[in-house]
Enzyme design. Structure first.
Site, PDB file in Angstrom:
ATOM      1  N   HIS A  87     -10.783  13.260  43.658  1.00 47.69           N
ATOM      2  CA  HIS A  87     -10.153  12.546  42.542  1.00 47.69           C
ATOM      3  C   HIS A  87     -10.762  13.003  41.228  1.00 47.69           C
ATOM      4  O   HIS A  87     -10.072  13.284  40.257  1.00 47.69           O
ATOM      5  CB  HIS A  87     -10.363  11.038  42.699  1.00 47.69           C
ATOM      6  CG  HIS A  87      -9.454  10.422  43.697  1.00 47.69           C
ATOM      7  ND1 HIS A  87      -8.417   9.615  43.342  1.00 47.69           N
ATOM      8  CD2 HIS A  87      -9.403  10.526  45.040  1.00 47.69           C
ATOM      9  CE1 HIS A  87      -7.769   9.225  44.423  1.00 47.69           C
ATOM     10  NE2 HIS A  87      -8.355   9.765  45.475  1.00 47.69           N
ATOM     11  N   GLU A  88     -12.088  13.041  41.225  1.00 46.31           N
ATOM     12  CA  GLU A  88     -12.802  13.423  40.014  1.00 46.31           C
ATOM     13  C   GLU A  88     -12.336  14.791  39.525  1.00 46.31           C
ATOM     14  O   GLU A  88     -12.057  14.988  38.351  1.00 46.31           O
ATOM     15  CB  GLU A  88     -14.309  13.441  40.303  1.00 46.31           C
ATOM     16  CG  GLU A  88     -15.133  14.089  39.213  1.00 46.31           C
ATOM     17  CD  GLU A  88     -16.629  13.820  39.360  1.00 46.31           C
ATOM     18  OE1 GLU A  88     -16.997  12.932  40.146  1.00 46.31           O
ATOM     19  OE2 GLU A  88     -17.411  14.484  38.667  1.00 46.31           O
ATOM     20  N   ARG A  89     -12.238  15.733  40.463  1.00 43.07           N
ATOM     21  CA  ARG A  89     -11.921  17.111  40.077  1.00 43.07           C
ATOM     22  C   ARG A  89     -10.479  17.261  39.628  1.00 43.07           C
ATOM     23  O   ARG A  89     -10.185  17.989  38.670  1.00 43.07           O
ATOM     24  CB  ARG A  89     -12.259  18.046  41.244  1.00 43.07           C
ATOM     25  CG  ARG A  89     -13.770  18.174  41.365  1.00 43.07           C
ATOM     26  CD  ARG A  89     -14.257  18.799  42.646  1.00 43.07           C
ATOM     27  NE  ARG A  89     -15.726  18.714  42.655  1.00 43.07           N
ATOM     28  CZ  ARG A  89     -16.489  18.905  43.714  1.00 43.07           C
ATOM     29  NH1 ARG A  89     -15.944  19.190  44.887  1.00 43.07           N
ATOM     30  NH2 ARG A  89     -17.795  18.802  43.623  1.00 43.07           N
TER      31      ARG A  89
ATOM     32  N   LEU B 213     -10.303  15.653  36.195  1.00 39.02           N
ATOM     33  CA  LEU B 213     -10.909  16.502  35.156  1.00 39.02           C
ATOM     34  C   LEU B 213      -9.969  17.634  34.775  1.00 39.02           C
ATOM     35  O   LEU B 213      -9.797  17.944  33.598  1.00 39.02           O
ATOM     36  CB  LEU B 213     -12.247  17.069  35.644  1.00 39.02           C
ATOM     37  CG  LEU B 213     -13.412  16.066  35.689  1.00 39.02           C
ATOM     38  CD1 LEU B 213     -14.618  16.684  36.384  1.00 39.02           C
ATOM     39  CD2 LEU B 213     -13.782  15.619  34.274  1.00 39.02           C
TER      40      LEU B 213
ATOM     41  N   GLY C  70     -19.173  17.771  37.341  1.00 38.68           N
ATOM     42  CA  GLY C  70     -18.201  17.486  38.403  1.00 38.68           C
ATOM     43  C   GLY C  70     -18.183  18.554  39.477  1.00 38.68           C
ATOM     44  O   GLY C  70     -17.191  18.725  40.180  1.00 38.68           O
TER      45      GLY C  70
END
Lengths: 310, 248, 387
Positions: free
Chosen positions: C242-244, C247, C364
């Protein structure tokens, strides 16, 4: 033509609408609605090109209310066999004329900026970013508001046209009532939406001078005040006054740049201004490349002179 | 009290429009479309009146192509309870729009008809006044303040001479100006809820309105390019020049 | 990924919020090295912006991840790179594991307030001795009765000076050989033994505060454990997807803006008798970069489709992360060059993004970590695949 007036004085816009009416051709009759309109109709009769000035005197006509005026205009238009019904494209005409047009079952032409024939007109759309040429149906008549900025005021006639009192049997509604009119607030217009903007640059030298030089001009022109990035950074004025790429991007009818050299970033904020005036002591300043009117000289003399004479 | 709010789908306020090279109009393919900003203000006012308990139901209406249902969804996200879509794929000029809206008023009998003072595409500034005329009801154009008390509304209007206040009997048409309010942000839950609110479809034919007539658009052009500026020598010359352009 | 009217409306609300509630203040926040996280997130929470893809049971909208990507893209209209990152910590870095594996009780206590914008969240993975090498963390959480006793330090903690809680990765077992000794624990940052080091002085993303957090025998209830003990590494790896993706999506608009600003600037800036943009080397380069940007967007949307379909999107998310970070460096550097001295000025938009987006190749999961993941997934290393 429906003539607007207040406190016994005919509105300045009427002479401009007459100018547009002259371009259409034919007889031009101006009608004013008042409680006692002979005098103000007389002012309309003195405009060059007007063939007759009419006044409809009724107690209900004390204040300009579209719902009250429209039935009277419609009655006159129907009875008089007029080919065109015109009014100024200001808040008076914009309020009134569509109501008239609907009652006559006519699609109105708003903000006429050029007249090609009795039925063909140019008008702005998309805030003036495009111009359409439209053809209106001649029957039963053409109803149009006139963009005042596009026409010169007609002059004064050598001999005044006749003034005539007329009456209509129009039924007037009581559902709309005038309460009050508060005169224009003295606050300056909002920079973003102002039709006129005067801006100062670093050449003003100090916050005090900025105020002293720019405010009288703004007051005289009814303009908002803007500033260049340099003036804001130097602390002459608040940052919300900054005009340019990183400040406000504006599109006023008139932009007056005083002591602004015209950095690209500043020009990006004013390229949609209709008319740009530049006052700067440096004849090579880039602002002059985009200015419609350039004036080279000392702004501390020229700007106050401009404010005084404008 | 029931409020009807008419909303129009227009090219987004921030888009710099391009005139088609053949002069046939303004390029709208692939261009971002939004609700007319003045109509957003009308929607906001209706929602505020509902929050105050003055209005009990808000119905949004639009006259235009199938795509305009998106604008109705936006109105429903604002807080309209249901919507009516008068589907018309062709160009709709103000008089035709007004007749359609009058027909809708005939069915809905709203106490308040709210809409923007003008649409930012054609800038006509006619529809509200025409609806009021055809209904033979009061109009309050350019409204910057609206107060409802019983069967009357007191409206402050932004006119050239200042602020005019009028009192009108309801039902009435109010066209709103910029300073009336600041439209809210659409909340995400409301955006999703709007999907499930009812939209009723109808056509000009169903309403007994003829689409024909009106103005013929002959051509569309870009405004004249900036002409080469002039250097003036004195303030008097400058003022003469500005007067000549009708700017002073 | 199909942009529906609802996607567009969510993006519109986000853009409007950014334009009116964030951008006007960014100069001040950049100068102060601090943004008012509670104030901004509370306002966003009220609009429903912080829980788009989170369950309705905790106040989210329960929508699929494509709506979150629309939000992330719209957030990219910020005038600086620090804010989308800081907001993303709240929505996509500190909360996905809690939403997917946390107990209902833990979710009500920490996730629901984070979605409402009443609490600010942070993610605590990196340490002085372990950044992208997540397995090498040293922070320990000892189980003592019905509590965990946590000691260690966490570095580069976005929102760290103001967060109310941190989703902390710690070693919960003695076996340090594998990944099976790691757990994610929610640690309230007002707990005794938590010491936040003053905000760090960074090259870019200056509007977002970043802190170092020391934990000295910090006691938290055992129920603050997210999911099962020992599964923290796996949860974190999933959380990273999700983070990647977030971003990557959150910087597309910034890159688009840099290209457009550059075209505007070079279109007006005259050198050697004509606008700079009229030189083929300039407009060809901008066209090429724009093409790359659209290719990146397509990759992000494809990865989003896989996430929405419930497929393992690790490969595509890692590729999107790598490509977005690399393109951001290439694009801002190329554009800055065409601005000349103006581009070197601290306040120019191109310099802003040159600084801010540089982080994306590091934070990240660094580019090299992405390449390692991609290499493994493609079978170039490890369990070698035969082509």
């Amino acid at each position: 033509m429906v003539g607007q007036h207040a406190e016994g004085k005919l509105d300045n816009g009427v002479a401009k609408v007459v100018c547009a009416a002259k371009a259409v051709g034919g007889d031009i009759e101006v009608v004013v609605f008042a409680t006692a309109g002979a005098a103000v109709a007389g002012q309309a009769a003195a405009i060059e090109g007007v063939t007759k000035a009419l006044h409809v005197d009724r107690a209900e006509n004390e204040h300009p209310l579209a719902a009250v005026l429209a039935p009277q205009v419609v009655a006159l238009a129907k009875a008089g066999g007029y080919t065109h019904v015109l009014a100024a494209g200001n808040t008076f005409g914009k309020d009134l004329l569509p109501r008239v047009a609907a009652l006559l079952d006519v699609q109105q032409v708003s903000d006429v900026m050029a007249v090609h024939s009795t039925t063909s007109f140019d008008r702005p759309i998309y805030a003036g970013n495009a111009i359409v040429t439209v053809e209106a149906m001649a029957a039963p008549c053409v109803v149009a508001t006139v963009r005042l900025a596009s026409f010169q005021a007609a002059g004064t006639a050598g001999a005044a046209a006749p003034v005539e009192a007329v009456s209509t049997d129009a039924q007037l509604p009581a559902h709309t009532r005038f309460v009050s009119l508060a005169a224009q607030k003295s606050e300056r217009p909002d920079l973003q939406s102002a039709t006129r903007v005067v801006s100062g640059g670093r050449a003003l030298g100090s916050a005090e001078k900025f105020k002293e030089v720019m405010e009288p001009l703004a007051d005289k022109l009814g303009a908002a005040i803007g500033a260049s990035r340099a003036a804001v950074d130097s602390g002459y004025c608040a940052s919300d006054m900054q005009v340019g790429q990183t400040g406000k991007i504006i599109a006023p009818e008139l932009y007056v740049a005083c002591g602004i050299s015209g950095a690209i970033q500043h020009l990006a904020g004013i390229k949609d201004a209709r008319t740009i005036v530049a006052i700067n002591k440096d004849p090579d300043a880039p602002i002059f490349e985009v200015a419609d009117f350039g004036l080279v000289g000392d702004l501390f003399q020229l700007v106050p002179e401009f404010a005084q004479k404008a | 009290m029931k409020a009807l709010v008419s909303v129009k789908r227009v090219v987004d306020y921030n888009v710099r429009i391009q005139v088609k090279p053949d002069g046939s109009g303004v390029a709208t393919d692939g261009v971002k479309m939004s609700m007319n900003p003045f109509d957003e203000i009308a929607m906001e006012e209706a929602v505020r009146l509902k929050e105050k308990g003055v209005v009990s139901e808000i119905v949004a209406v639009t006259v235009g192509s199938a795509k305009c249902v998106e604008t109705l969804r936006t109105a429903l996200a604002f807080g309209a309870d249901r919507a009516i879509h008068v589907v018309e794929e062709g160009e709709v000029q103000p008089l035709v729009a007004a007749k359609a809206l009058v027909a809708v008023c005939g069915k809905e009998n709203p106490d308040l008809f709210l809409l923007g003072k003008q649409a930012i595409d054609d800038d006509a500034n006619q529809t509200g006044q025409m609806v009021a005329a055809l209904l033979d009801r009061p109009q309050a154009t350019f409204a910057s303040k609206v107060e409802i008390a019983g069967t009357k509304a007191t409206v402050t209007r932004e006119v050239d001479a200042g602020l005019q206040t009028i009192e009108i009997d309801l039902p009435a048409v109010i066209t709103v100006d910029l300073r009336l309010n600041e439209p809210r942000y659409l909340k995400l839950p409301d955006i999703m809820k709007a999907k499930r609110k009812p939209v009723e479809n109808t056509t000009l034919g169903d309403l007994g309105v003829q689409a024909a007539g009106g103005l013929k658009i002959v051509k569309t052009a870009s405004p004249a390019a900036r002409s080469k500026g002039v250097m003036v020598k004195t303030v008097d010359e400058l003022i003469a020049g500005l007067k000549n352009k009708g700017l002073l | 990924m199909q942009m529906t009217h609802e996607h567009e409306q969510i993006a519109e609300t986000t853009r409007k919020f950014v334009a009116e509630q964030i951008n006007p203040h960014l100069k001040d926040w950049e100068r102060d090295g601090m943004w008012p996280a509670h104030e901004v997130l509370r306002a966003m929470g009220k609009l429903g912006l912080l829980g788009i893809a989170k369950p309705e049971s905790v106040g989210g909208l329960g929508l699929d991840y494509s709506y979150q990507v629309a939000f992330a893209e719209a957030l990219g209209t910020c005038d600086s790179g620090g804010l989308p990152m800081a907001i993303g910590v709240q929505t996509d870095m500190a909360t996905p594991a809690l939403a997917n594996f946390g107990s209902a009780e833990l979710q009500q206590e920490y996730l629901a307030p984070a979605i409402a914008g009443e609490m600010v969240a942070a993610i605590g993975v990196s340490e002085p001795g372990a950044g992208s090498d997540v397995a090498g963390i040293k922070t320990t959480a000892r189980r003592v009765g019905d509590e965990y006793v946590i000691s260690g330090s966490k570095l580069w903690i976005t929102n760290g000076t103001q967060a109310d809680w941190v989703c902390l990765l710690a070693n919960t077992g003695n076996d340090t050989s594998g990944h099976g000794n790691k757990s994610l624990i929610v640690v309230p940052l007002d707990a005794k033994g938590v010491d936040r080091h003053q905000k760090l002085d960074k090259l870019g993303q200056r509007a977002s505060d970043t802190a170092m957090i020391f934990l000295d025998e910090v006691r938290v209830p055992a129920r603050n454990l997210i999911g099962e003990e020992g599964k923290g590494f796996i949860y974190q790896m999933q959380q990273f997807q999700h983070e990647r993706l977030f971003l990557s999506a959150s910087i597309v608009a910034a890159m688009e803006r840099v290209i457009k600003d550059t075209a505007t600037y070079t279109g007006q800036r005259k050198a050697f008798g004509k606008p700079l943009l009229d030189n083929q080397v300039v407009h060809f380069r901008l066209s090429e970069l724009y093409t790359e940007l659209e290719a990146l967007r397509a990759l992000i949307y494809r990865a989003t489709d896989d996430v929405v379909a419930g497929k393992d999107a690790t490969l595509l998310c890692s590729m999107a992360k790598l490509k977005s970070a690399r393109l951001a460096r290439e694009l801002t550097d190329a554009c800055l060059q065409y601005w000349g001295g103006q581009g070197f000025m601290w306040e120019s938009s191109v310099a802003q993004f040159y600084r801010d987006l540089r982080l994306h190749s590091i934070g990240g999961g660094a580019d090299e970590v992405m390449l390692e993941i991609i290499s493994k997934r493609l079978g170039f290393v490890g369990k070698r695949r035969t082509y």
